[in-house]
Motif scaffolding. Structure first.
Motif, short mmCIF file in Angstrom:
data_model
loop_
_atom_site.label_atom_id
_atom_site.label_comp_id
_atom_site.label_asym_id
_atom_site.label_seq_id
_atom_site.Cartn_x
_atom_site.Cartn_y
_atom_site.Cartn_z
N SER A 168 0.84 -1.20 0.00
CA SER A 168 0.00 0.00 0.00
C SER A 168 0.88 1.25 0.00
O SER A 168 2.07 1.19 0.31
N ALA A 169 0.28 2.37 -0.35
CA ALA A 169 1.03 3.63 -0.43
C ALA A 169 1.68 3.96 0.91
O ALA A 169 2.84 4.38 0.98
N SER A 170 0.93 3.80 2.00
CA SER A 170 1.47 4.13 3.33
C SER A 170 2.59 3.17 3.71
O SER A 170 3.60 3.58 4.29
N LEU A 171 2.42 1.89 3.39
CA LEU A 171 3.45 0.90 3.72
C LEU A 171 4.73 1.15 2.92
O LEU A 171 5.84 1.04 3.45
N ARG A 172 4.58 1.50 1.64
CA ARG A 172 5.75 1.82 0.82
C ARG A 172 6.47 3.04 1.36
O ARG A 172 7.70 3.08 1.42
N SER A 173 5.69 4.04 1.76
CA SER A 173 6.28 5.27 2.30
C SER A 173 7.08 4.99 3.56
O SER A 173 8.17 5.55 3.75
N GLN A 174 6.55 4.13 4.43
CA GLN A 174 7.25 3.78 5.66
C GLN A 174 8.47 2.90 5.39
O GLN A 174 9.45 2.95 6.14
N SER A 175 8.41 2.11 4.33
CA SER A 175 9.48 1.15 4.05
C SER A 175 10.68 1.76 3.33
O SER A 175 11.80 1.26 3.45
#
Length: 223
Positions: A168-175
């Protein structure tokens, strides 16, 4: 009036962010560093080829002289994990292309580096097995297996998270920060492991093959 005030605040925040980013980047252009990095890469490739072809007799997957099999190892490890791996890191930030294209190039270059690294390690094992030499007895070999394993994990994570199927966009951003940090750590480990490998091989050659400690081959390997 309120709209104008908000716009001014947004511009001020934008300028502050820009100043912070410039400060973090030391405020210097990247082009000179990129040119130096590529010149060093070319020099490294030339020197490792000269060493293994001119001084060590060449490269071969099948040969009566098992040393020719081993010579594949340093060549592929340097060209793969060090040079092409470095190009993969640079390409994601430096190429003036769309993000999706840069991401694909980054992924492909790392895949090539990983494949060359695996073949290079297989060459070392093949040389040892056919020469009756023990495997995995040195710090270099332990680190080497660790680095190639971490490199593979990093590539798989990047493929699954950022390419397919994609998080997800949020997970990619955090990763992303962790992916970048882990990638740089693995690359630094690869550099250190390669340096240990050159030192180990040169020490063996000086002690068992009569390579002069202050001869041209020793200077070449050290450089």
């Amino acid at each position: 009036m309120k709209t104008s005030h908000v716009a001014n605040i947004q511009k001020s925040i934008g300028r502050q962010k820009e100043r912070r980013l410039k400060k973090m980047g030391l405020g210097v252009p990247a082009l000179p560093f990129t040119l130096v990095a590529h010149l060093l890469a070319v020099a490294a490739i030339v020197m490792v080829l000269v060493w293994n072809i001119h001084f060590r007799g060449g490269l071969a997957w099948e040969a009566a002289n098992k040393n020719l099999i081993f010579n594949i190892h340093p060549v592929l490890m340097v060209i793969g994990l060090i040079i092409i791996g470095g190009e993969a890191i640079i390409s994601y930030k430096a190429l003036p292309l769309k993000k999706e294209i840069r991401k694909l190039i980054h992924l492909i270059l790392h895949a090539i580096a990983l494949i060359l690294g695996i073949v290079g390690i297989c060459a070392a094992f093949k040389n040892h097995n056919e020469s009756g030499i023990a495997n995995m007895y040195s710090l270099h070999s332990w680190l080497g297996i660790g680095v190639i394993s971490l490199y593979g994990i990093q590539w798989i994570f990047g493929f699954v998270m950022f390419f397919f199927p994609g998080g997800s966009a949020s997970l990619r951003s955090q990763s992303i920060p962790w992916h970048v940090l882990f990638g740089l750590i693995v690359y630094a480990l690869a550099l250190g492991t390669a340096s240990l490998g050159f030192l180990e091989k040169l020490t063996f050659l000086e002690s068992s093959a009569g390579v002069a400690k202050y001869g041209s081959e020793a200077f070449l390997v050290n450089f």
